[in-house]
Design an enzyme around this catalytic site. Structure first.
Site, PDB file in Angstrom:
ATOM      1  N   HIS A 209       0.835  -1.202   0.000  1.00 46.05           N
ATOM      2  CA  HIS A 209       0.000   0.000   0.000  1.00 46.05           C
ATOM      3  C   HIS A 209       0.875   1.260   0.000  1.00 46.05           C
ATOM      4  O   HIS A 209       0.688   2.164  -0.818  1.00 46.05           O
ATOM      5  CB  HIS A 209      -0.920  -0.030   1.224  1.00 46.05           C
ATOM      6  N   GLU A 210       1.844   1.312   0.916  1.00 40.67           N
ATOM      7  CA  GLU A 210       2.674   2.517   1.040  1.00 40.67           C
ATOM      8  C   GLU A 210       3.494   2.755  -0.231  1.00 40.67           C
ATOM      9  O   GLU A 210       3.676   3.892  -0.657  1.00 40.67           O
ATOM     10  CB  GLU A 210       3.593   2.409   2.261  1.00 40.67           C
ATOM     11  N   HIS A 213       1.822   4.857  -2.690  1.00 39.21           N
ATOM     12  CA  HIS A 213       2.025   6.304  -2.504  1.00 39.21           C
ATOM     13  C   HIS A 213       3.391   6.715  -3.058  1.00 39.21           C
ATOM     14  O   HIS A 213       3.515   7.741  -3.723  1.00 39.21           O
ATOM     15  CB  HIS A 213       1.967   6.672  -1.021  1.00 39.21           C
ATOM     16  N   HIS A 219      -5.182   7.672  -2.086  1.00 37.03           N
ATOM     17  CA  HIS A 219      -6.092   6.637  -1.611  1.00 37.03           C
ATOM     18  C   HIS A 219      -7.265   6.437  -2.559  1.00 37.03           C
ATOM     19  O   HIS A 219      -7.713   7.373  -3.215  1.00 37.03           O
ATOM     20  CB  HIS A 219      -6.610   6.987  -0.212  1.00 37.03           C
TER      21      HIS A 219
HETATM   22 ZN   LIG Z   1      -2.100   5.208   2.345  1.00 31.44          ZN
END
Ligand SMILES: [Zn+2]
Ligand SMILES: [Ca+2]
Ligand SMILES: [Ca+2]
Ligand SMILES: [Zn+2]
Length: 572
Positions: A209-210, A213, A219
């Site tokens: 997930h990170e 980014h 998101h």
């Molecule tokens: Zn996030």
């Protein structure tokens, strides 16, 4: 007199921290107009896929109690009605990136450096697999993506908060800190292979997930996407984990697809409604289309106590970044409808679908049915029956209504009513619908009756309905679903079991229903004895999970009540 909205400081702080209220209003939250505050709560609720009531209700408190990423959500429901991935706007200007795990805080940590690096590598490969990006590990402070484990205040203005709530954060592409990922070192991080020991936070999933980014994705409000802000501890990573369609469209919009198989990337919207190739995953246990479906000889004596509650899996194979109380348990549920669509098996339950390709269940499912067929009513709670016509149009029965789609595009003139198809007014829903390979004719089932449906006339044939027992021997009445699989045989579903119907003998091959979740979903086999399909084992409430919820909610509720009290005093 109107009922005033009272919101606790904890909730104001949450709404501010994650981008739903402007930072300046953190202290003055109570002075905002009620409608502004309500709107920010609604935006959070929409992002979290819970009812947008505008009140801090139980669902909202539960949402706020979930561990999550520290990056702000960007709720933007005005510009874009369809909720999907968001691109932050910053991107790397090369597709060959370097990364490095920095270990300055590792003295007090029990994390295994080698296995940690292996998990980080795997997380990056998720993104590399579906884009032109490549990642090279280096041992240098100058890598594009630096990974740190940090505690509390750590110099970037976004202090960590000890165990719980914020798990990690990352910086969007750019120089300096750009692309870096920080993990809260106080979380009980769990590496691949440690799944057995307790309720840790899965590092691989959070890292994946990170890194999203780090590569420029914000998101997503799509509940089963990797870029959904909330972490689901109830995940199952036993199969090979993969990006959701939403994540893939996002990364491909920024960096392009890996090869020509995906076609030309237009750079502004998803190109394919139907992915051209399935994700790679190991076939689930018990999945072998070549093996005929026959009942295994019983070698053990039958007992009277069903063992389902002890062997039932409490996790789902869904993407870990989504929780939804309505999400069905992949290994323990009846089905609403089953159909072949574009040569793949789609299984419907409630608002959700699973999708099965040649190699079994796809990762990332169950997913919301309305994500694929977004012209179905938004209020959809279930579908009753689905089948693919010989002309490849897809027919949905929902209550008294019939929808027809070409791919995912609705056909004009629909929805129609069941009565438009010549069905009597007394039929309030269709149990199942299918094209029978035996004669290539369409059959509709409801209660104890079935109809042959004339596709040319778009009406049921005149000498119907007939009693199901006349022809579908061994299946019984009130079935849940039916479809013809690629092996040419018809399968009937009821409760958590299914039968294979043999065209030659005109009866079911297995008198007792087989376990659906074992055969179709690859779940562990359970000893169902005689209960399957007749007396359906009920779901045991997960008492441990519930009490944990309660504890978390009580803490918030307490503050809420105190604030409410203060509000009331002020109002007098
Ligand atoms: Zn996030
Ligand atoms: Ca934390
Ligand atoms: Ca049904
Ligand atoms: Zn940080």
């Amino acid at each position: 007199m109107s009922v005033h909205l009272c919101v606790g400081l904890v909730q104001i702080s949450y709404l501010t921290q994650f981008g739903y209220l402007p930072e300046a209003d953190r202290e003055t939250g109570f002075l905002r107009t009620e409608s502004q505050l309500r709107e920010s709560i609604k935006n959070l609720q929409r992002f979290g896929n819970i009812p947008a009531t505008g009140d801090i209700d139980d669902d909202t408190l539960e949402l706020m109690s979930r561990p999550r990423c520290g990056i702000q959500d960007i709720p933007n429901f005005y510009k874009r009605r369809r909720r999907r991935f968001a691109v932050h706007g910053q991107k790397w200007h090369t597709t060959n990136l370097s990364w490095s795990l920095r270990t300055k805080n590792f003295n007090n940590s029990s994390l295994d450096y080698g296995r940690l690096r292996a998990d980080l590598h795997r997380a990056l490969q998720l993104w590399a697999r579906h884009s032109r990006l490549t990642f090279a590990e280096v041992n240098s402070d100058n890598a594009d993506i630096l990974v740190y484990f940090e505690k509390g205040f750590h110099g970037d203005g976004y202090p960590f908060d000890g165990q719980g709530q914020v798990l990690a954060h990352a910086f969007f592409p750019g120089g300096g800190r750009g692309g870096d990922v920080h993990f809260d070192i106080e979380e009980p991080w769990q590496l691949t292979g440690d799944e057995e020991n307790g309720n840790g936070v899965n590092l691989f999933v959070v890292a994946a997930h990170e890194f999203g980014h780090s590569l420029g994705l914000s998101h997503s409000s799509v509940a089963d996407s990797l870029m959904y802000p909330w972490y689901n501890s109830n995940n199952d990573l036993s199969g090979e984990f993969d990006l959701s369609d939403d994540d893939r469209y996002g990364i491909q919009q920024i960096y392009g697809a890996k090869d020509r198989l995906w076609g030309k990337n237009t750079g502004d919207k998803p190109v394919h409604r139907w992915p051209l190739r399935p994700p790679t995953l190991a076939p689930p246990r018990g999945w072998d289309p070549q093996v005929p479906v026959t009942e295994k000889p019983r070698t053990t004596t039958t007992t009277t106590t069903p063992t389902t509650t002890t062997t039932r899996r409490t996790t789902t194979t869904a993407s870990p970044w989504g929780t939804d109380s309505e999400r069905p348990d992949t290994c323990n549920t009846a089905y609403d409808a089953v159909s072949i669509i574009r040569k793949e098996v789609y299984i419907f339950k409630g608002k959700y679908i699973w999708r099965l390709g040649n190699r079994g269940l796809y990762a990332g499912y169950p997913a919301l049915t309305t994500r694929l067929w977004n012209n179905l009513p938004a209020s959809l709670t279930r579908v009753d029956a689905v089948y693919e016509r010989l002309d490849k149009k897809i027919v949905f029965f929902i209550g008294r209504q019939v929808y027809v789609f070409h791919g995912t595009n609705p056909l004009e003139g629909y929805p129609k009513q069941l009565t438009d198809l010549g069905l009597p007014r007394s039929v309030d829903k269709i149990d199942a619908a299918m094209v029978w390979g035996y004669n290539s004719r369409t059959y509709l089932f409801s209660g104890t009756m079935y109809w042959k449906f004339d596709e040319d006339e778009q009406r049921v044939e005149l000498d119907y309905p007939r009693d199901m027992g006349n022809i579908w021997k061994g299946v019984g009445y009130n079935i849940d679903a039916a479809f013809q699989w690629k092996d040419g045989n018809v399968y009937f579903f009821k409760g958590k079991g299914f039968w294979k119907f043999n065209d030659r003998t005109m009866s079911v091959e297995n008198k007792k229903p087989l376990q659906s979740s074992h055969f179709w979903m690859g779940c562990p086999a359970i000893d169902l004895n005689d209960t399957l399909g007749n007396e359906i084992p009920t779901d045991e409430p997960d008492t441990v999970g519930q009490s944990a919820f309660l504890a978390a909610n009580l803490q918030n509720l307490l503050i809420c009540f105190i604030i409410s009290f203060v509000c009331r005093v002020y109002q007098r």
